[in-house]
Design an enzyme around this catalytic site. Structure first.
Site, short mmCIF file in Angstrom:
data_model
loop_
_atom_site.label_atom_id
_atom_site.label_comp_id
_atom_site.label_asym_id
_atom_site.label_seq_id
_atom_site.Cartn_x
_atom_site.Cartn_y
_atom_site.Cartn_z
CG LEU A 33 -1.83 -1.22 1.35
CD1 LEU A 33 -2.66 -1.12 2.63
CD2 LEU A 33 -2.74 -1.38 0.15
CG HIS A 37 -3.15 1.16 -2.33
ND1 HIS A 37 -1.79 1.07 -2.52
CD2 HIS A 37 -3.70 0.35 -3.26
CE1 HIS A 37 -1.53 0.24 -3.50
NE2 HIS A 37 -2.66 -0.21 -3.99
N GLY A 147 -9.41 3.32 -7.88
CA GLY A 147 -8.64 4.49 -8.30
C GLY A 147 -8.80 4.78 -9.79
CE LYS A 149 -0.63 4.06 -11.82
NZ LYS A 149 -0.91 2.66 -11.58
CD GLN A 153 -8.71 -2.46 -11.51
OE1 GLN A 153 -7.97 -3.40 -11.74
NE2 GLN A 153 -8.59 -1.74 -10.42
CB SER A 186 2.59 -1.61 -6.01
OG SER A 186 1.40 -1.26 -5.35
#
Ligand code: PAF
Length: 278
Positions: A33, A37, A147, A149, A153, A186
């Site tokens: 995270l 997040h 998110g 970003k 998705q 990440s």
């Protein structure tokens, strides 16, 4: 904060919160995270009474050639961060809990899953929608926060929720950036110092188009060419750069307000994505 690994226990704990008339907010994550997040978690905390976060590195959304073992993991640090945000329940199951050996089902949102990231990652979104639907069925959240970003998705999940008549409302959180503009991810942990410095060009190229659009540029081809040149000059290997409709993800010839600019670029072997809406 409670930490559980079993589906039964999550269901029992969430049911108890519901009996107390609490609304349930959910943030699915793959762990490792960062501030991005945590901003989603803060949104969930603001908008609901009882907040569940899942930590699960989902194997079905990795392509066969992608190294699942290389994905960063740090459960101890993740739990400390979530506790600090006031999360109520963390669900971190094992792979076998969510995918028993006889698991046979896949959930696919057609068309939207096979463009952009879906071209080089043909199984990825099927893995995402399969795990997200499973997690939604386990947690049964009122809201779930994703998110921007991972814009594609988010579009795919919103489509799944609508198409399958799910009762969860999808809330989208803004992209959180490092001070120099690089979108938090990440995967940034895998960048060398050199690539980390150069990777800021993703945001810079998106900002360039944003400014040029404000100044009157509407020619998609010209805008994308400029972005390509900027990224190439910084050593990025382009997977795709597109200007698309933000709901259908179909390419647009002319830039207009609401057009989604999306990029996916490799720096060495690390693939980064970013986007902006004009
Ligand atoms: O965005 C992610 O981290 C993952 O795709 C998600 C939604 C947690 C599903 O594994």
């Amino acid at each position: 904060m409670q930490f559980v690994k079993s589906i039964k226990r999550v269901k029992r704990i969430v049911a108890a919160a519901r009996r107390q008339r609490k609304t349930v907010g959910f943030v699915p994550t793959m762990g490792a995270l960062h501030e991005g997040h945590l901003s989603l978690v803060r949104t969930a905390c603001k908008k609901s009474d009882f907040v569940v976060v899942s930590i699960f590195v989902n194997p079905t959304q990795f392509e066969p050639h992608e190294d699942l073992r290389r994905y960063p993991r740090d459960l101890t640090k993740d739990l400390a961060l979530l506790k600090n945000e006031g999360v109520d329940l963390v669900f971190a199951p094992s792979v076998r809990v969510l995918y028993p050996l006889d698991f046979k089902t896949r959930v696919t949102v057609h068309d939207l899953s096979s463009v952009l990231c879906g071209i080089t990652r043909p199984h990825h979104f099927q893995g995402v929608t399969t795990i997200v639907l499973k997690l939604f069925n386990i947690v049964q959240p009122d809201i779930a926060v994703f998110g921007k970003k991972d814009y594609q998705q988010a579009v795919i999940i919103q489509r799944m929720v609508k198409d399958l008549n799910l009762d969860t409302r999808i809330v989208l959180g803004v992209i959180v950036r490092e001070p120099d503009g690089l979108a938090m991810s990440s995967r940034n942990l895998h960048l060398s110092k050199h690539d980390r410095t150069n990777a800021v060009v993703l945001h810079q190229s998106l900002q360039w188009v944003k400014m040029a659009f404000k100044g009157g540029l509407t020619d998609t081809k010209k805008a994308l060419q400029k972005m390509r040149r900027m990224i190439h000059n910084k050593g990025g290997k382009i997977d795709y750069i597109e200007a698309v409709d933000k709901n259908t993800l179909a390419p647009v010839k002319k830039l207009r307000k609401g057009t989604l600019l999306v990029v996916a670029v490799y720096f060495s072997s690390t693939r980064l994505i970013d986007n902006t809406v004009l």
